[in-house]
Scaffold this active site. Sequence first.
Site, mmCIF file in Angstrom:
data_model
loop_
_atom_site.group_PDB
_atom_site.id
_atom_site.type_symbol
_atom_site.label_atom_id
_atom_site.label_comp_id
_atom_site.label_asym_id
_atom_site.label_seq_id
_atom_site.Cartn_x
_atom_site.Cartn_y
_atom_site.Cartn_z
ATOM 1 N N GLU A 203 5.760 49.298 72.695
ATOM 2 C CA GLU A 203 6.555 49.086 73.903
ATOM 3 C C GLU A 203 7.704 48.108 73.675
ATOM 4 O O GLU A 203 8.280 47.594 74.628
ATOM 5 C CB GLU A 203 5.664 48.535 75.030
ATOM 6 C CG GLU A 203 4.813 49.589 75.674
ATOM 7 C CD GLU A 203 4.168 49.132 76.966
ATOM 8 O OE1 GLU A 203 4.499 48.057 77.491
ATOM 9 O OE2 GLU A 203 3.306 49.876 77.453
ATOM 10 N N LYS A 335 1.599 55.186 88.354
ATOM 11 C CA LYS A 335 2.151 55.916 87.216
ATOM 12 C C LYS A 335 2.111 57.392 87.588
ATOM 13 O O LYS A 335 1.022 57.986 87.643
ATOM 14 C CB LYS A 335 1.279 55.696 85.973
ATOM 15 C CG LYS A 335 1.361 54.304 85.372
ATOM 16 C CD LYS A 335 0.310 54.147 84.274
ATOM 17 C CE LYS A 335 0.438 52.823 83.554
ATOM 18 N NZ LYS A 335 -0.782 52.510 82.760
#
Length: 410
Positions: A203, A335
């Site tokens: 990430e 999400k």
Amino acid sequence: MKINKIGAKSVLDSRKQKTIQVIVGTDKGDFKTSAPAGKSTGQYEVKSYAENLAGDIEFIKKIDVKEINIENFEDLNKIEKLVGKNIGGNSLFALEASLLKALAKENGKELYEFIIQTSSESSDSEDSKFAAKIKKTLKMPRPIGNTIGGGLHSKGKGGKKPDFQEFLFIANGKTFKESFEINNKAYSLAGKLLGFFKKRNDEGAFETDKTNEEVLEIMEKVKRDIHDKCNQEVDIGLDVASSSFYSDSRYLYKNISKELGRNDQIAYMSKIIKRYNMFYMEDPFEENDFRSFAELIYETKGRNCLVVGDDLTTTNPERFEKAIRMRSINAIIVKPNQIGSLLKVKQVIEIAKKNNIKTIISHRSGETMDNTIADLAVGFGCDFIKTGIYGKVREVKLKRLIAIEKKLRR
Ligand code: 2PG
Ligand code: MG
């Protein structure tokens, strides 16, 4: 809306793994969405694909565009009936988002504007009034940025790494742009304090061989420096992602060589919240343990720490209702591909607002250049957006939000 074609193909995500991209073509152009992919996925997420990626692509390609009659957000219902269980969460999200992008264009709107218009109760179709209303009611989310990583997302150094998955900065600027700049500043300061070992993980967060608490000390120092030297505010958060190191009723800490049972884990999480004045604590307990979440909220009440469900709730309205009944969380990760349906995403956000629970729309660890979540954040009025700080696939979402804010301030 007249649709000319619906297509689907596989593209590569930031981990060079295949994911789906759906393209909806109308007279106004081609509208694309690609889905992200998680690595520390929750047990209760829907499957990404019904059987596999190729099967979903084939199914979507065969959809007869004449069968699709969609004019507003709620019409996504018809799409969900049409596709049934033939595609998974990644494909449904990409399909629905592309349809919405096409619809927005058809109506001369940006995606976030279209979502506000078709999902607000009193949709004011007159353009000038609508624009004024958006400017007045709109709120920008606060960015949550992953800065130092451990757990499943990181390799660490010689196998040594923090057990917690994400050490997060959450800037509190006067504008989104200022918050973006504060998070960037905090990220580079943390990098300097970490020393020479500065590899980045999935990430874009720094990897390290330091312990959980050594990293928290660094985060705290950065927070203090930003306050004292720059007169700006940044909060600290953690995604513990504890399901990823939970086994046989114990939390197995490798970095500090300790095994904790449920009660000790509650005490440890509570100690961290108090010691480091944490603002945000995601998945401090494994994904079935609604009760420990509730105990942590009780233990730390008055400290204003967000206790956040991600793997616990998986953007699933039923699991979310259970978390509310049990008072397990005061904030929820949203999400879209955990559930696939944007109608359910909307439902989850509405439930959250009714129950005074903060919403965090979130990227996945495997991402693409798609920036749909930025528009969803503004369109649905989410409180926060978790997108990382470093790397093209993260920045593209933040830059979209800066552009939206600029447009709204004009
Ligand atoms: C998380 C996410 C994103 P993944 O746990 O919150 O940071 O990770 O996409 O791997 O589930
Ligand atoms: Mg998480």
